[in-house]
Motif scaffolding. Structure first.
Motif, short mmCIF file in Angstrom:
data_model
loop_
_atom_site.label_atom_id
_atom_site.label_comp_id
_atom_site.label_asym_id
_atom_site.label_seq_id
_atom_site.Cartn_x
_atom_site.Cartn_y
_atom_site.Cartn_z
N ILE A 281 58.72 42.37 64.84
CA ILE A 281 58.29 42.38 64.07
C ILE A 281 57.88 41.36 63.15
O ILE A 281 55.90 41.71 62.68
N PRO A 282 57.38 40.04 63.27
CA PRO A 282 56.14 39.14 62.68
C PRO A 282 55.12 39.08 63.16
O PRO A 282 54.44 38.91 62.93
N LEU A 283 55.87 39.10 64.80
CA LEU A 283 54.57 38.63 65.51
C LEU A 283 53.72 40.00 65.71
O LEU A 283 52.30 40.01 65.84
N LEU A 284 54.54 41.38 65.50
CA LEU A 284 53.69 42.60 65.92
C LEU A 284 52.66 42.82 64.21
O LEU A 284 51.70 42.68 64.17
N ARG A 285 53.41 42.25 63.31
CA ARG A 285 52.17 42.17 61.72
C ARG A 285 51.22 41.61 62.05
O ARG A 285 50.07 41.52 61.83
N LEU A 286 51.23 40.17 62.60
CA LEU A 286 49.89 39.00 63.21
C LEU A 286 49.27 39.38 63.88
O LEU A 286 48.05 39.92 64.15
N ALA A 287 49.88 39.94 64.91
CA ALA A 287 48.94 40.44 65.94
C ALA A 287 48.50 42.26 65.95
O ALA A 287 46.88 41.84 66.32
N LEU A 288 48.60 43.13 64.94
CA LEU A 288 48.07 44.00 64.79
C LEU A 288 46.68 43.17 64.00
O LEU A 288 46.11 44.63 63.60
N GLY A 289 46.85 42.87 63.19
CA GLY A 289 45.56 41.86 62.13
C GLY A 289 43.90 41.52 63.02
O GLY A 289 43.63 40.89 62.96
N LEU A 290 44.60 41.21 63.62
CA LEU A 290 43.58 40.51 65.36
C LEU A 290 42.38 40.70 66.05
O LEU A 290 42.94 42.03 65.79
N PRO A 291 41.23 40.37 66.33
CA PRO A 291 40.53 40.87 67.28
C PRO A 291 40.90 40.77 68.77
O PRO A 291 40.01 40.02 69.40
N VAL A 292 41.95 41.69 68.85
CA VAL A 292 42.38 41.39 70.47
C VAL A 292 41.86 42.87 71.25
O VAL A 292 41.70 43.16 70.94
N GLY A 293 41.89 42.39 72.32
CA GLY A 293 41.55 43.93 73.25
C GLY A 293 42.76 45.11 73.45
O GLY A 293 42.53 45.70 73.88
N HIS A 294 44.04 44.49 73.18
CA HIS A 294 45.42 44.83 73.82
C HIS A 294 46.63 44.24 73.30
O HIS A 294 47.03 43.74 73.03
N VAL A 295 47.51 44.95 72.13
CA VAL A 295 48.19 44.99 71.69
C VAL A 295 49.83 46.64 72.33
O VAL A 295 49.50 47.36 72.36
N GLY A 296 51.34 45.82 73.17
CA GLY A 296 51.89 46.63 73.88
C GLY A 296 53.10 46.13 73.02
O GLY A 296 53.58 44.41 73.10
#
Length: 372
Positions: A281-296
């Motif tokens: 949860i803390p990881l995805l909360r951060l990842a989904l706000g970053l300008p990255v190519g893919h989050v899974g």
């Protein structure tokens, strides 16, 4: 042209005159990507390929003609498929490709050797090559260095050079080789140019969170696909270089803390394989706000539903959930860690290239689509 960097670099350093053939446009199912090149020197030595063997002889002959005294500095040739000439030309795959053939004198194109120095040192650089425009500019190049974005070489005038350099910098940031157009407006100059921008960027990053057998298999797949692979987990007993020999980095840290401190970009793939809400949860909360190519994120559909509830409670906006690939991977019927790694890698490739992920036998149209 960067598919034959080693030969180009050596020949430029030797100031060896050569002819360069570059694929500048592909239609249908022709095998080579745009930017693929072949070179021929005055003694007939050949390095590279523009068609996997289909039209090599014809391109080789064009290169030899370019090296003859009094020949044009550059010319374009179109190779296509028809019932009459399929086997004569060699494009029996049914595709079409356009090739630019040009004479290159490294003693004149000094900046090309500098750009190739950057490539062999694995530093970011872009080379913009005129593929359509006034005859006197055809084949001319301009290079853009990644550190600071300075450019070298000249195409026509300073305004147009700056416009080309801006386009090249944007493609270099994205790590893409593509055609661009400049000019034709008052902002630059009336004459329009079409350029093929060749880029060399550092490998995209694959950040794998979770030190388990699935991460070990995925790190191997990521390395095979030329990603720079990092495996991160907060549990030191599981997070060791011995368990992940294919990872470039093995980090012991809380996943969200490591992600907050590391560098990512629009080509970065983030793969969450931890199966544990206190990490996820803390990881995805951060990842989904970053300008990255893919989050899974790995997990069952039930795990995914619960994960979304927890992310909502953590304040993640609803529109960010469309960016989350969960459960991660394509539906390949994968069971083992190795099969799952193939599934995840295939999804990353499909997402990056805006492909469907469907079986080619169930589709229609060209197999090889243009790079977006």
């Amino acid at each position: 042209m960067l598919n034959i960097t080693e030969a180009l670099h050596a020949w430029c350093r030797e100031a060896r005159l050569f002819a360069l053939a570059t694929v500048i446009q592909v239609n249908g199912s022709a095998p080579p990507p745009v930017g693929t090149s072949l070179v021929v020197d005055a003694e007939g030595n050949v390095v590279g390929s523009v068609s996997g063997g289909c039209v090599e002889s014809a391109v080789h002959e064009l290169c030899r003609q370019e090296l003859e005294p009094g020949g044009p500095p550059a010319a374009r040739a179109w190779f296509g498929y028809s019932d009459e000439d399929a086997f004569a030309v060699g494009l029996t795959c049914g595709g079409e490709l356009e090739v630019l053939v040009q004479r290159v004198d490294p003693a004149v194109e000094h900046h090309l050797a500098t750009a190739l120095d950057e490539v062999v040192s694995d530093r970011p650089v872009a080379v913009a090559q005129v593929v359509d425009g006034p005859e006197e500019l055809l084949g001319r190049t301009l290079s853009v260095l990644g550190d600071g974005g300075a450019y070298d070489g000249s195409l026509s005038d300073e305004r147009q050079d700056r416009a080309v350099a801006d386009q090249a910098r944007a493609l270099l940031r994205a790590g893409r080789t593509a055609r661009v157009e400049v000019g034709g407006s008052a902002d630059t100059r009336p004459g329009k140019l079409t350029l093929l921008v060749h880029t060399h960027a550092p490998p995209p990053r694959m950040l794998i969170f979770g030190a388990n057998d699935f991460a070990a298999a995925l790190s191997r797949a990521g390395r095979f696909l030329d990603h720079r692979v990092t495996v991160c987990d907060a549990r030191p007993v599981f997070t060791t270089p011995t368990r992940f020999p294919y990872a470039h980095e093995v980090i012991t840290d809380w996943p969200h803390r490591y992600l907050a401190a590391t560098e990512v970009d629009t080509r970065t793939a983030i793969c969450v394989l931890t199966h544990d809400a206190k990490f996820d949860i803390p990881l995805l909360r951060l990842a989904l706000g970053l300008p990255v190519g893919h989050v899974g994120a790995m997990g069952s559909r039930r795990t995914h539903a619960r994960r979304l509830e927890l992310l909502r409670e953590a304040g993640v906006p609803e529109d960010r959930f469309a960016l989350l690939h969960s459960p991660i991977g394509l539906d390949l019927g994968a069971h083992t860690p190795e099969e799952t790694a193939v599934s995840i890698a295939a999804e990353i490739i499909a997402h990056t290239d805006h492909a469907t992920g469907l079986s080619l036998s169930h589709g229609s149209g060209p197999i090889h689509r243009p790079v977006p």
